[in-house]
Each structure stands twice: as structure tokens, then as C-alpha cells.
Design a protein around this motif. Structure first.
Motif, short mmCIF file in Angstrom:
data_model
loop_
_atom_site.label_atom_id
_atom_site.label_comp_id
_atom_site.label_asym_id
_atom_site.label_seq_id
_atom_site.Cartn_x
_atom_site.Cartn_y
_atom_site.Cartn_z
N PRO A 29 0.82 -1.22 0.00
CA PRO A 29 0.00 0.00 0.00
C PRO A 29 0.86 1.27 0.00
O PRO A 29 1.82 1.38 0.76
CB PRO A 29 -0.80 -0.13 1.30
CG PRO A 29 -0.89 -1.60 1.52
CD PRO A 29 0.42 -2.15 1.05
N GLN A 59 -11.43 2.39 2.74
CA GLN A 59 -10.00 2.28 2.47
C GLN A 59 -9.78 1.17 1.45
O GLN A 59 -10.37 0.08 1.57
CB GLN A 59 -9.23 1.94 3.75
CG GLN A 59 -9.45 2.92 4.89
CD GLN A 59 -8.71 2.47 6.14
OE1 GLN A 59 -7.52 2.75 6.30
NE2 GLN A 59 -9.41 1.78 7.02
N LEU A 152 -4.64 -6.27 14.35
CA LEU A 152 -4.36 -5.74 13.03
C LEU A 152 -3.28 -4.67 13.17
O LEU A 152 -3.21 -3.97 14.18
CB LEU A 152 -5.61 -5.20 12.35
CG LEU A 152 -6.44 -4.09 13.01
CD1 LEU A 152 -5.88 -2.72 12.68
CD2 LEU A 152 -7.88 -4.19 12.54
N SER A 153 -2.42 -4.60 12.17
CA SER A 153 -1.32 -3.64 12.25
C SER A 153 -1.15 -2.91 10.93
O SER A 153 -1.44 -3.44 9.85
CB SER A 153 -0.01 -4.35 12.63
OG SER A 153 0.33 -5.34 11.67
N GLU A 154 -0.67 -1.67 11.05
CA GLU A 154 -0.40 -0.83 9.89
C GLU A 154 0.74 0.11 10.26
O GLU A 154 0.72 0.73 11.33
CB GLU A 154 -1.64 -0.03 9.50
CG GLU A 154 -1.44 0.86 8.27
CD GLU A 154 -2.67 1.69 7.96
OE1 GLU A 154 -2.84 2.06 6.79
OE2 GLU A 154 -3.46 1.97 8.89
N ASN A 155 1.76 0.15 9.41
CA ASN A 155 2.93 1.02 9.66
C ASN A 155 3.55 0.78 11.03
O ASN A 155 3.96 1.72 11.73
CB ASN A 155 2.53 2.49 9.51
CG ASN A 155 2.05 2.82 8.12
OD1 ASN A 155 2.54 2.27 7.14
ND2 ASN A 155 1.07 3.70 8.02
N GLU A 158 0.19 -1.81 16.05
CA GLU A 158 -0.67 -2.99 16.17
C GLU A 158 -1.69 -2.79 17.27
O GLU A 158 -1.36 -2.32 18.36
CB GLU A 158 0.18 -4.23 16.46
CG GLU A 158 -0.60 -5.53 16.47
CD GLU A 158 0.30 -6.74 16.65
OE1 GLU A 158 0.51 -7.45 15.66
OE2 GLU A 158 0.80 -6.96 17.79
N ILE A 184 -4.14 -3.60 2.91
CA ILE A 184 -4.11 -2.46 3.83
C ILE A 184 -3.46 -2.83 5.16
O ILE A 184 -2.50 -2.20 5.59
CB ILE A 184 -5.54 -1.92 4.09
CG1 ILE A 184 -6.16 -1.48 2.76
CG2 ILE A 184 -5.51 -0.75 5.08
CD1 ILE A 184 -7.61 -1.09 2.87
N PHE A 185 -3.99 -3.86 5.83
CA PHE A 185 -3.50 -4.25 7.15
C PHE A 185 -2.81 -5.61 7.12
O PHE A 185 -2.96 -6.38 6.16
CB PHE A 185 -4.66 -4.34 8.15
CG PHE A 185 -5.36 -3.03 8.39
CD1 PHE A 185 -4.69 -1.92 8.83
CD2 PHE A 185 -6.73 -2.92 8.18
CE1 PHE A 185 -5.34 -0.71 9.06
CE2 PHE A 185 -7.41 -1.73 8.41
CZ PHE A 185 -6.71 -0.63 8.84
N TYR A 187 -3.21 -8.86 9.40
CA TYR A 187 -4.10 -9.42 10.40
C TYR A 187 -3.45 -10.66 11.02
O TYR A 187 -3.03 -11.57 10.31
CB TYR A 187 -5.44 -9.84 9.78
CG TYR A 187 -6.21 -8.71 9.13
CD1 TYR A 187 -7.16 -7.99 9.85
CD2 TYR A 187 -6.00 -8.36 7.80
CE1 TYR A 187 -7.88 -6.95 9.26
CE2 TYR A 187 -6.71 -7.33 7.21
CZ TYR A 187 -7.64 -6.63 7.94
OH TYR A 187 -8.35 -5.61 7.35
#
Length: 206
Positions: A29, A59, A152-155, A158, A184-185, A187
Motif C-alpha cells: 500500500p 479504504q 491488526l497492524s499498519e505502519n 498494532e 491495507i493491514f 491481520y
């Protein structure tokens, strides 16, 4: 049949069975895609499209990479956690070099026709427990009830989450302990249960 023809056919079948891509498109992403060489453990290319509303807005993202078919999932992994709260993932794998093309095909429109099933629903970001349940009327191919807990984690950030709702049959491929990289995430699934959505009995009346 000529022995040489039999040997040629056998060779072709073996070559097809062991075929694996030398490279695949890779993208995350927010990044432009590029071609990357696959390691020896990768036997497929994968393309994952995700659209979700977990943050209160729509998103969209795409993930492409080399992968192993033993640890990756494909199909329509769709979750409906409440009215307007959903995660919809479409994943495809292929075994030819660069076959997970950078051209993003539009996913078929999700059916919103009620299928008669009903499930308890909730979405609790920041928690591993659902504190309330609301009945959700299932739609389209989402004809199973799901109860999932994980993170869930992003950048690099978490958070835990718990959710219940309607889901498609392909969600049965997801097992506890799986790590799913989507568009996106990321998981991490701690526990997941899936069962056919019950249909309420309709009483005859006048």
C-alpha cells in the motif's frame, strides 16, 4: 501409443506440475509496483485486493508478491461486521512469471440482496472482547456467522480487535494462528469460528 510420445507427454505434465515463477510483481500500500525475483520457497505469485471501512471511511489497497501456496489463501474472504462496517478481500494466485499483473481489475459488485441468514454482530477495535451484539441480516454470499479475535497492524502500529458478523464460505480457510497480509493491514488471527447463518423461523399468520 508411441513410447516417445508417452515420454513427451509425461515430461510435459511433470514440467507443468513443477512450474514456478522466477519473478512476480511486488507492491505494498502506498508504493508503486516493481518486479522482484522469487526465492526458492515461493511457488506462486499472489495479488490481494482489499476494501474495508474499519476506520470509518472506505479504504482500498493492493498487495502483490511472490508467495508459497502452502501458506497463502485465495478466494473472496468477506466479513460484514455491522451495517456499513466490513472487510472485503479478494485474493488470487498464479504460477507463471509476473502473472500477478499490475493491472488492477475491478472486483465484481457485492450483492446486497438479503439471503435470509442472521448473525450476532459487533466490531470492537482495541479489545479482544465484544461487549455488545446486534442482530445483522446477512446479504449475498455472506451466508455464515463468524466470530474472530486477533490483532491488526499498519505502519508498525498494532491493535487488538474482536468482531462478529456475516462472512463468506471462503473464510473457513482461515485458521487460528494465521498471519494474513492484505492490501491495507496485516491481520494476526488469534481465534476464529465459522458456522452457517441460522434462518429465523417464520410463523404462519393471517
Amino acid at each position: 501409443m508411441d513410447v516417445r510420445l508417452v515420454l513427451c507427454l509425461l515430461w510435459a505434465l511433470l514440467a507443468t506440475a513443477s512450474a514456478r515463477p522466477s519473478s512476480c510483481y511486488q507492491s505494498m500500500p502506498g508504493e508503486s509496483n516493481a518486479v522482484t525475483n522469487c526465492r526458492s520457497g515461493a511457488d506462486s505469485c499472489i495479488a490481494v485486493q482489499e476494501v474495508n471501512t474499519l476506520g470509518g471511511v472506505v479504504q482500498r489497497g493492493v498487495f502483490q508478491s511472490c508467495t508459497s501456496s502452502l501458506i497463502s489463501l485465495e478466494g473472496d474472504l468477506d466479513f460484514e461486521f455491522a451495517e456499513g462496517v466490513y472487510v472485503r478481500v479478494h485474493s488470487e494466485m498464479c504460477r507463471e512469471t509476473n502473472c500477478n499483473t499490475g493491472e488492477k481489475r475491478e472486483r465484481p459488485k457485492i450483492s446486497t440482496v438479503p439471503n435470509g441468514g442472521q448473525c450476532p454482530s459487533c466490531y470492537a477495535p482495541g479489545s479482544h472482547r465484544c461487549l455488545q451484539n446486534v442482530t445483522l441480516h446477512c446479504q449475498g454470499a455472506a451466508n455464515h456467522c463468524v466470530d474472530v479475535v486477533g490483532t491488526l497492524s499498519e505502519n508498525g502500529v498494532e491493535i487488538p480487535f474482536a468482531a462478529r458478523g456475516c462472512a463468506t464460505q471462503d473464510v473457513a480457510k482461515i485458521k487460528a494462528g494465521d498471519i494474513l497480509v492484505s492490501g491495507i493491514f496485516i491481520y494476526r488471527i488469534k481465534s476464529i469460528q465459522l458456522s452457517p447463518a441460522p434462518r429465523p423461523e417464520i410463523e404462519d399468520g393471517f
